[in-house]
Design a protein around this motif. Structure first.
Motif, PDB file in Angstrom:
ATOM      1  N   TRP A 100      15.640  13.397   1.517  1.00 19.35           N
ATOM      2  CA  TRP A 100      14.561  13.638   2.486  1.00 19.35           C
ATOM      3  C   TRP A 100      13.409  12.661   2.277  1.00 19.35           C
ATOM      4  O   TRP A 100      12.797  12.195   3.234  1.00 19.35           O
ATOM      5  CB  TRP A 100      14.056  15.082   2.368  1.00 19.35           C
ATOM      6  N   ASP A 101      13.121  12.375   1.030  1.00 17.78           N
ATOM      7  CA  ASP A 101      12.038  11.447   0.724  1.00 17.78           C
ATOM      8  C   ASP A 101      12.361  10.075   1.307  1.00 17.78           C
ATOM      9  O   ASP A 101      11.532   9.425   1.939  1.00 17.78           O
ATOM     10  CB  ASP A 101      11.859  11.371  -0.803  1.00 17.78           C
ATOM     11  N   LYS A 102      13.629   9.668   1.122  1.00 16.81           N
ATOM     12  CA  LYS A 102      14.078   8.384   1.631  1.00 16.81           C
ATOM     13  C   LYS A 102      14.013   8.375   3.167  1.00 16.81           C
ATOM     14  O   LYS A 102      13.541   7.409   3.777  1.00 16.81           O
ATOM     15  CB  LYS A 102      15.523   8.149   1.168  1.00 16.81           C
ATOM     16  N   ALA A 103      14.470   9.476   3.758  1.00 18.14           N
ATOM     17  CA  ALA A 103      14.455   9.572   5.228  1.00 18.14           C
ATOM     18  C   ALA A 103      13.028   9.489   5.762  1.00 18.14           C
ATOM     19  O   ALA A 103      12.755   8.807   6.745  1.00 18.14           O
ATOM     20  CB  ALA A 103      15.115  10.882   5.665  1.00 18.14           C
ATOM     21  N   ALA A 104      12.099  10.172   5.089  1.00 17.78           N
ATOM     22  CA  ALA A 104      10.702  10.161   5.548  1.00 17.78           C
ATOM     23  C   ALA A 104      10.139   8.749   5.488  1.00 17.78           C
ATOM     24  O   ALA A 104       9.499   8.278   6.426  1.00 17.78           O
ATOM     25  CB  ALA A 104       9.862  11.103   4.686  1.00 17.78           C
ATOM     26  N   LYS A 105      10.409   8.086   4.381  1.00 16.13           N
ATOM     27  CA  LYS A 105       9.825   6.752   4.194  1.00 16.13           C
ATOM     28  C   LYS A 105      10.430   5.733   5.150  1.00 16.13           C
ATOM     29  O   LYS A 105       9.809   4.718   5.442  1.00 16.13           O
ATOM     30  CB  LYS A 105       9.974   6.320   2.742  1.00 16.13           C
ATOM     31  N   ALA A 106      11.633   6.022   5.636  1.00 15.52           N
ATOM     32  CA  ALA A 106      12.282   5.105   6.570  1.00 15.52           C
ATOM     33  C   ALA A 106      11.952   5.452   8.022  1.00 15.52           C
ATOM     34  O   ALA A 106      12.414   4.786   8.937  1.00 15.52           O
ATOM     35  CB  ALA A 106      13.793   5.131   6.358  1.00 15.52           C
TER      36      ALA A 106
ATOM     37  N   HIS B  10      -6.429   3.039   7.495  1.00 19.80           N
ATOM     38  CA  HIS B  10      -5.160   2.637   6.890  1.00 19.80           C
ATOM     39  C   HIS B  10      -4.130   2.413   7.981  1.00 19.80           C
ATOM     40  O   HIS B  10      -4.137   3.067   8.989  1.00 19.80           O
ATOM     41  CB  HIS B  10      -4.633   3.729   5.969  1.00 19.80           C
ATOM     42  N   ASP B  11      -3.256   1.516   7.690  1.00 18.49           N
ATOM     43  CA  ASP B  11      -2.164   1.309   8.634  1.00 18.49           C
ATOM     44  C   ASP B  11      -0.897   1.875   8.010  1.00 18.49           C
ATOM     45  O   ASP B  11      -0.237   1.231   7.205  1.00 18.49           O
ATOM     46  CB  ASP B  11      -2.012  -0.194   8.911  1.00 18.49           C
ATOM     47  N   HIS B  12      -0.595   3.116   8.387  1.00 20.75           N
ATOM     48  CA  HIS B  12       0.585   3.750   7.826  1.00 20.75           C
ATOM     49  C   HIS B  12       1.725   3.640   8.816  1.00 20.75           C
ATOM     50  O   HIS B  12       1.675   4.196   9.884  1.00 20.75           O
ATOM     51  CB  HIS B  12       0.307   5.229   7.523  1.00 20.75           C
ATOM     52  N   ASP B  13       2.748   2.912   8.431  1.00 17.51           N
ATOM     53  CA  ASP B  13       3.816   2.714   9.397  1.00 17.51           C
ATOM     54  C   ASP B  13       5.026   3.600   9.101  1.00 17.51           C
ATOM     55  O   ASP B  13       6.023   3.529   9.765  1.00 17.51           O
ATOM     56  CB  ASP B  13       4.223   1.236   9.442  1.00 17.51           C
ATOM     57  N   HIS B  14       4.938   4.414   8.064  1.00 14.69           N
ATOM     58  CA  HIS B  14       6.054   5.328   7.828  1.00 14.69           C
ATOM     59  C   HIS B  14       5.519   6.722   7.522  1.00 14.69           C
ATOM     60  O   HIS B  14       4.321   6.913   7.345  1.00 14.69           O
ATOM     61  CB  HIS B  14       6.965   4.814   6.711  1.00 14.69           C
ATOM     62  N   SER B  15       6.444   7.660   7.484  1.00 10.87           N
ATOM     63  CA  SER B  15       6.054   9.039   7.263  1.00 10.87           C
ATOM     64  C   SER B  15       6.153   9.378   5.779  1.00 10.87           C
ATOM     65  O   SER B  15       6.793   8.679   5.012  1.00 10.87           O
ATOM     66  CB  SER B  15       6.969   9.966   8.060  1.00 10.87           C
ATOM     67  N   GLU B  16       5.513  10.437   5.438  1.00  9.12           N
ATOM     68  CA  GLU B  16       5.485  10.841   4.042  1.00  9.12           C
ATOM     69  C   GLU B  16       5.581  12.365   4.001  1.00  9.12           C
ATOM     70  O   GLU B  16       4.896  13.051   4.745  1.00  9.12           O
ATOM     71  CB  GLU B  16       4.146  10.385   3.454  1.00  9.12           C
ATOM     72  N   LEU B  17       6.459  12.880   3.168  1.00  7.60           N
ATOM     73  CA  LEU B  17       6.531  14.330   2.994  1.00  7.60           C
ATOM     74  C   LEU B  17       6.004  14.663   1.604  1.00  7.60           C
ATOM     75  O   LEU B  17       6.281  13.957   0.641  1.00  7.60           O
ATOM     76  CB  LEU B  17       7.982  14.813   3.123  1.00  7.60           C
TER      77      LEU B  17
END
Lengths: 118, 213
Positions: A100-106, B10-17
């Protein structure tokens, strides 16, 4: 919204004046609902769940039942119980978290995060 | 002070959980794969708790802004701090921006991620807020979406759609309804619906409370 009577035996469950559960964050509602559904699917009895949660809560020294920390312990107890019940194999949850971490970052911000294939 | 002055630092181009979100998602995936839970049924159950997350803190923020001009000014300048004054703070320290409806401008908030919802002031996000049609149509056809929510605005009202980011969450300050002069904050807060703070509704008319009483 009231809960089935047996759920009221859940240790220190925070309830509102109508007898419904109280949450302080969306994930808390999600983990609560997952526990209810897993119980309905017969993964464990509510008594087993109350025991697992009670054991987790007992690790907490002062017993100050703040809602936030309560569901942190709920989450830990749920992971422990699923592992004890062999629903989760050793390392499986850790692998899924990594996926999930990888999916989020991608995932570009603004797109729903989807787990392609765990 | 307009919310437009706020720039994105900030320029955040991806998501973070967060760590917690990762653990919750891992459990959901596991239980779904094993066939113990069905995600739509899970969502349906969670929907019944929609109003169960915290009190509707946002309504108190709005009511205070309506009655206290100094507070309103602080809220428009730095919503995070003004909301924290009332004791409402998020766990992740998200940045809040208040956008105010006027006779000429109607604000509406959208976000494509449910985590970008200011739940500390608004509670759980409603299911429609997370739905793909709302997310895409709110930007493309805000008037059409508003019509579905039974909100009709004059043709010359400008509609501004705010897309939340992971860092910035918006709180719409609806217009104070007419006929509420001298009302207490508590009474005014009853007029502030969740949807009015997302911009898919207006504050209730005072007569609607009399009906309920």
């Amino acid at each position: 919204m009231t809960l089935p009577a047996e759920y009221l035996a859940t240790p220190r469950l925070p309830l509102d004046e109508d007898g419904g559960p109280v949450f302080s964050a969306p994930w808390e509602a999600r983990i609560f609902a997952m526990t209810v559904k897993a119980h309905e699917a017969g993964v464990f009895t509510w008594g087993e769940w109350a025991e697992a949660l009670g054991a987790e809560l007992a690790k907490d020294g002062d017993g100050s039942g703040e809602t936030e920390s309560y569901y942190d312990r709920w989450l830990a107890a749920f992971e422990t119980l699923l592992t004890a019940k062999n629903v989760a194999a050793a390392g499986q949850l850790a692998d899924l978290r990594k996926a999930w971490d990888k999916a989020a970052k991608a995932t570009p911000h603004g797109k729903p995060i989807v787990l392609e294939n765990a | 002070m307009s919310a437009h002055d706020h720039d994105h630092p900030h320029d955040h181009d991806h998501s973070e959980l967060s760590e917690i979100e990762l653990r919750v998602r891992a459990l959901e995936t596991l239980l779904t794969e094993k066939g113990y839970i069905d995600p739509p049924a899970l969502d349906e159950l969670i929907e019944t708790y929609e109003t169960k997350i915290g009190p509707r803190n946002g309504a108190l923020v709005v009511a205070k802004a309506w009655t206290d001009p100094d507070y309103r000014e602080r809220l428009m300048k730095d919503a995070t701090a003004a909301i924290a004054e009332l004791g409402f703070t998020g766990r992740q320290g998200e940045h809040m921006v208040a956008v105010e409806n006027t006779d000429d401008i109607h604000n509406m908030v959208v976000c494509t991620l449910c985590s970008c919802y200011p739940w500390t002031v608004l509670g759980l996000p409603p299911v429609w807020y997370k739905s793909a049609p709302y997310r895409s149509r709110a930007v493309r056809d805000p008037r059409g979406v508003l019509a579905e929510f039974k909100v009709e605005l004059p043709d010359d009202t400008e509609i501004r759609v705010w897309d939340s980011t992971a860092e910035i969450r918006y709180l719409v300050i609806p217009k104070r309804p007419a006929g509420t002069d001298g009302w207490s904050e508590e009474r005014l807060a009853d007029l502030v619906t969740r949807n009015s703070m997302i911009g898919t509704g207006l504050a209730l008319d005072p007569s609607s409370l009399e009906d309920a009483a």
